[in-house]
Design a protein around this motif. Structure first.
Motif, PDB file in Angstrom:
ATOM      1  N   LYS A   1      57.314  62.872  32.622  1.00  0.00           N
ATOM      2  CA  LYS A   1      57.139  62.116  31.362  1.00  0.00           C
ATOM      3  C   LYS A   1      55.920  61.192  31.440  1.00  0.00           C
ATOM      4  CE  LYS A   1      61.356  62.621  29.134  1.00  0.00           C
ATOM      5  NZ  LYS A   1      61.382  63.980  29.668  1.00  0.00           N
ATOM      6  N   ASP A   2      55.557  60.840  32.679  1.00  0.00           N
ATOM      7  CA  ASP A   2      54.467  59.866  32.845  1.00  0.00           C
ATOM      8  C   ASP A   2      53.075  60.486  32.725  1.00  0.00           C
ATOM      9  OD1 ASP A   2      56.464  58.080  33.387  1.00  0.00           O
ATOM     10  OD2 ASP A   2      56.407  58.483  35.543  1.00  0.00           O
ATOM     11  N   ASN A   3      53.014  61.794  32.639  1.00  0.00           N
ATOM     12  CA  ASN A   3      51.686  62.418  32.554  1.00  0.00           C
ATOM     13  C   ASN A   3      50.945  62.013  31.290  1.00  0.00           C
ATOM     14  OD1 ASN A   3      51.511  63.998  34.907  1.00  0.00           O
ATOM     15  ND2 ASN A   3      52.890  65.511  34.035  1.00  0.00           N
ATOM     16  N   ARG A   4      49.623  61.819  31.439  1.00  0.00           N
ATOM     17  CA  ARG A   4      48.793  61.561  30.250  1.00  0.00           C
ATOM     18  C   ARG A   4      48.332  62.904  29.709  1.00  0.00           C
ATOM     19  NH1 ARG A   4      46.066  56.915  29.128  1.00  0.00           N
ATOM     20  NH2 ARG A   4      45.968  57.785  27.039  1.00  0.00           N
ATOM     21  N   VAL A   5      48.475  63.058  28.417  1.00  0.00           N
ATOM     22  CA  VAL A   5      48.142  64.326  27.756  1.00  0.00           C
ATOM     23  C   VAL A   5      46.845  64.185  26.968  1.00  0.00           C
ATOM     24  CG1 VAL A   5      48.905  65.931  25.946  1.00  0.00           C
ATOM     25  CG2 VAL A   5      50.562  65.015  27.586  1.00  0.00           C
TER      26      VAL A   5
ATOM     27  N   ILE B   1      45.432  61.262  24.595  1.00  0.00           N
ATOM     28  CA  ILE B   1      43.962  61.158  24.625  1.00  0.00           C
ATOM     29  C   ILE B   1      43.410  62.185  23.640  1.00  0.00           C
ATOM     30  CG2 ILE B   1      41.910  61.427  26.066  1.00  0.00           C
ATOM     31  CD1 ILE B   1      43.792  60.819  28.512  1.00  0.00           C
ATOM     32  N   TYR B   2      42.734  61.710  22.616  1.00  0.00           N
ATOM     33  CA  TYR B   2      42.174  62.604  21.582  1.00  0.00           C
ATOM     34  C   TYR B   2      40.713  62.913  21.917  1.00  0.00           C
ATOM     35  CZ  TYR B   2      46.278  61.752  18.648  1.00  0.00           C
ATOM     36  OH  TYR B   2      47.563  61.696  18.158  1.00  0.00           O
ATOM     37  N   ILE B   3      40.375  64.180  21.934  1.00  0.00           N
ATOM     38  CA  ILE B   3      38.992  64.576  22.210  1.00  0.00           C
ATOM     39  C   ILE B   3      38.427  65.198  20.932  1.00  0.00           C
ATOM     40  CG2 ILE B   3      37.505  65.945  23.722  1.00  0.00           C
ATOM     41  CD1 ILE B   3      39.965  66.168  25.624  1.00  0.00           C
ATOM     42  N   PRO B   4      37.546  64.474  20.247  1.00  0.00           N
ATOM     43  CA  PRO B   4      37.085  64.969  18.944  1.00  0.00           C
ATOM     44  C   PRO B   4      36.311  66.281  19.051  1.00  0.00           C
ATOM     45  CG  PRO B   4      36.265  62.738  19.398  1.00  0.00           C
ATOM     46  CD  PRO B   4      36.946  63.217  20.637  1.00  0.00           C
ATOM     47  N   CYS B   5      36.591  67.185  18.134  1.00  0.00           N
ATOM     48  CA  CYS B   5      35.846  68.451  18.031  1.00  0.00           C
ATOM     49  C   CYS B   5      35.455  68.607  16.570  1.00  0.00           C
ATOM     50  CB  CYS B   5      36.722  69.626  18.429  1.00  0.00           C
ATOM     51  SG  CYS B   5      36.872  69.832  20.179  1.00  0.00           S
TER      52      CYS B   5
ATOM     53  N   PRO C   1      42.999  62.392  32.111  1.00  0.00           N
ATOM     54  CA  PRO C   1      44.260  63.049  31.713  1.00  0.00           C
ATOM     55  C   PRO C   1      44.916  63.771  32.881  1.00  0.00           C
ATOM     56  CG  PRO C   1      42.406  64.436  31.125  1.00  0.00           C
ATOM     57  CD  PRO C   1      41.832  63.266  31.879  1.00  0.00           C
ATOM     58  N   ASP C   2      46.209  64.102  32.726  1.00  0.00           N
ATOM     59  CA  ASP C   2      46.919  64.938  33.706  1.00  0.00           C
ATOM     60  C   ASP C   2      47.140  66.341  33.143  1.00  0.00           C
ATOM     61  OD1 ASP C   2      47.431  62.695  35.548  1.00  0.00           O
ATOM     62  OD2 ASP C   2      48.651  61.957  33.879  1.00  0.00           O
ATOM     63  N   ILE C   3      47.364  66.377  31.830  1.00  0.00           N
ATOM     64  CA  ILE C   3      47.591  67.667  31.153  1.00  0.00           C
ATOM     65  C   ILE C   3      46.531  67.797  30.054  1.00  0.00           C
ATOM     66  CG2 ILE C   3      49.193  68.992  29.720  1.00  0.00           C
ATOM     67  CD1 ILE C   3      51.500  67.443  30.997  1.00  0.00           C
ATOM     68  N   ILE C   4      45.819  68.907  30.071  1.00  0.00           N
ATOM     69  CA  ILE C   4      44.752  69.105  29.081  1.00  0.00           C
ATOM     70  C   ILE C   4      45.060  70.383  28.294  1.00  0.00           C
ATOM     71  CG2 ILE C   4      42.284  69.572  28.768  1.00  0.00           C
ATOM     72  CD1 ILE C   4      41.991  68.356  31.723  1.00  0.00           C
TER      73      ILE C   4
ATOM     74  N   GLU D   1      38.818  68.243  39.646  1.00  0.00           N
ATOM     75  CA  GLU D   1      38.448  66.898  40.104  1.00  0.00           C
ATOM     76  C   GLU D   1      39.562  65.889  39.808  1.00  0.00           C
ATOM     77  OE1 GLU D   1      34.512  66.092  38.431  1.00  0.00           O
ATOM     78  OE2 GLU D   1      35.332  64.080  38.017  1.00  0.00           O
ATOM     79  N   CYS D   2      40.212  66.021  38.646  1.00  0.00           N
ATOM     80  CA  CYS D   2      41.257  65.061  38.242  1.00  0.00           C
ATOM     81  C   CYS D   2      42.634  65.458  38.755  1.00  0.00           C
ATOM     82  CB  CYS D   2      41.408  65.006  36.723  1.00  0.00           C
ATOM     83  SG  CYS D   2      39.992  64.592  35.804  1.00  0.00           S
ATOM     84  N   LYS D   3      42.760  66.608  39.427  1.00  0.00           N
ATOM     85  CA  LYS D   3      44.071  67.179  39.772  1.00  0.00           C
ATOM     86  C   LYS D   3      44.926  67.316  38.505  1.00  0.00           C
ATOM     87  CE  LYS D   3      44.757  66.266  44.606  1.00  0.00           C
ATOM     88  NZ  LYS D   3      45.538  65.639  45.640  1.00  0.00           N
ATOM     89  N   ALA D   4      44.266  67.686  37.439  1.00  0.00           N
ATOM     90  CA  ALA D   4      44.965  67.871  36.161  1.00  0.00           C
ATOM     91  C   ALA D   4      45.217  69.362  35.958  1.00  0.00           C
ATOM     92  CB  ALA D   4      44.103  67.332  35.029  1.00  0.00           C
ATOM     93  N   ILE D   5      46.028  69.662  34.955  1.00  0.00           N
ATOM     94  CA  ILE D   5      46.268  71.060  34.639  1.00  0.00           C
ATOM     95  C   ILE D   5      45.728  71.363  33.245  1.00  0.00           C
ATOM     96  CG2 ILE D   5      48.605  70.686  33.695  1.00  0.00           C
ATOM     97  CD1 ILE D   5      49.083  73.374  35.372  1.00  0.00           C
ATOM     98  N   ILE D   6      45.174  72.560  33.080  1.00  0.00           N
ATOM     99  CA  ILE D   6      44.742  72.989  31.745  1.00  0.00           C
ATOM    100  C   ILE D   6      45.798  73.946  31.205  1.00  0.00           C
ATOM    101  CG2 ILE D   6      43.025  74.295  30.440  1.00  0.00           C
ATOM    102  CD1 ILE D   6      40.921  73.417  32.462  1.00  0.00           C
TER     103      ILE D   6
END
Ligand code: MLT
Length: 410
Positions: free
Chosen positions: A121-125, A159-163, A178-181, A208-213
């Motif tokens: 639950k603590d992951n940043r998305v 975290i919003y990434i504008p496109c 982020p942790d989850i992208i 690099e972030c140890k995040a997951i896509i």
């Protein structure tokens, strides 16, 4: 006393496409004589490929005989289908994955929604904005999104990434880690794509972030340009950082039949709070065995038929039909003076609204004045305000008529 999961109270009132369906139903009730053309939800209109239908009929026959009857199937999917996926969708592109890295499911909507179960639950998305609403809503339900801010149209923990047109629809690496992208390419809703070098940046960043896509490639069949990857695993290092979601919905017209799959490489790990690495494939397998009894034998036989020579011919014919619709819409809107994006490698056309018109205002105007249904960009997030989405999944006559109506519209 029964307590509820209060995260649900942080959701917006109704799911985007249900809101649209309600508005359209109301309009039709009030205007029974007006012909409404629906280019809103990305739902297919062509009948299933004959080969798939025949395979499903035969599968139903199998179930009618004692000798060939099937009860519960493997939760992960039958090997007859998984081996075809492996060969045609991956090996043919030089991607080496194992059969037990593929999990057959009832579609990418469920998979992209359910996958959040295996993450803390603590992951940043992080999401691209605009975005397919399922990614946001399912993280809201599971308590990762935080509160919704009416003013910004954003959830506080996402975290919003504008496109947008300003950055040519290429998401920039975020400043917050982020942790989850979530990445979806070809993109829903904008119809835009990333080339190999653009996607490589994200793979390197995730490492690099140890995040997951979480890579949604449900629309890969609509890619027409050579330098655009169909799978994230075409990118070096992606098997260490990415889960990929695929669907037969748009590729083979299975929106009603329901079948998709998710690929989770065995070397892909998540971490415990103590830093111990755990296989995500194992976690997903455990979840799947507990909560899912597999896709029906009949459906999987239908999906298998997609990969036969005749099946490939038939589904490609349907895909070409929708691609032609996309070209008709692109041309029609450009002739009508609109600036549009997408349409070339995707079944979605993303229209920039002139004069700072708001997306929902345009939705109402288009429905009331020329009886065309589209999807307001802001429904996909604040980055979609001022944009509007049309789909290429309508039938040809309706698509042509819609463009004529728009061209003659003032
Ligand atoms: C869409 O219109 O964005 C899609 O049809 C939704 C979906 O695939 O669930």
């Amino acid at each position: 006393m029964i307590n509820i999961n209060e995260n649900f109270l942080d959701l917006q009132d109704s799911y985007l496409f249900s809101t649209i369906a309600k508005k359209v139903a109301k309009f039709q009730e009030e205007n029974p004589n007006k012909k409404v053309i629906k280019l809103g939800i990305g739902d297919v209109t062509l009948p299933l490929a004959k080969n798939c239908v025949e395979a499903m009929k035969l599968a139903a026959e199998d179930l009618s005989r004692k000798e060939t009857f099937m009860g519960y199937g493997p939760e992960q999917g039958y090997d007859f289908l998984r081996s075809k996926i492996l060969e045609y969708d991956y090996k043919s592109r030089g991607i080496d994955i194992d059969i037990d890295e593929i999990f057959v499911s009832d579609g990418a909507k469920c998979d992209t929604g359910n996958i959040v179960d295996i993450f803390s639950k603590d992951n940043r998305v992080a999401i691209t904005d605009p975005v397919y609403p399922v990614y946001i809503d399912t993280n809201t339900m599971s308590g990762r999104a935080g509160k919704y801010n009416e003013l910004t149209g954003k959830y506080e923990n996402i975290i919003y990434i504008p496109c947008t047109a300003e950055n040519n629809f290429e998401p920039e690496l975020p400043t917050e880690k982020p942790d989850i992208i979530y990445l979806c390419f070809p993109n829903n809703p904008t119809g835009t794509v990333l080339d190999r070098s653009q996607l490589k940046k994200w793979v390197d960043y995730a490492k690099e972030c140890k995040a997951i896509i979480l890579y949604d490639s449900a629309y890969e069949a609509f890619i027409t340009e050579d330098n655009i990857p169909h799978s994230i695993y075409e990118i070096e290092g992606a098997k260490d950082v990415a889960i990929e979601f695929r669907s037969f919905s748009k590729t083979a017209g299975f929106t009603g039949v329901r079948c998709g799959y998710v690929v989770i490489p065995k070397r892909l790990n998540g971490y415990t709070k103590n830093g111990e690495s755990i296989s995500l494939n194992k976690l997903w397998n455990r979840r799947t065995c507990t909560k899912f009894n597999g896709v029906s034998y009949i459906t999987q036989k239908g999906a298998e038929a997609v990969y036969s020579e005749e099946g490939q011919k038939q589904i490609n014919k349907n895909i070409d039909y929708y691609k032609e619709n996309a070209r008709i819409i692109k041309k029609g809107l450009e002739e009508a003076g609109y600036t549009i994006f997408g349409a070339v490698n995707a079944p979605y056309i993303w229209l920039k609204l002139p004069d700072n018109v708001k997306s929902w205002d345009f939705f109402d105007k288009l429905l009331n004045e020329v009886q065309i249904v589209g999807t307001p960009g802001v429904g996909f997030g604040p980055g979609g305000e001022g944009y509007f989405r049309l789909t290429a999944f309508g039938n040809r006559e309706d698509t042509i008529e819609a463009m004529n109506r728009i061209k003659n519209w003032q």
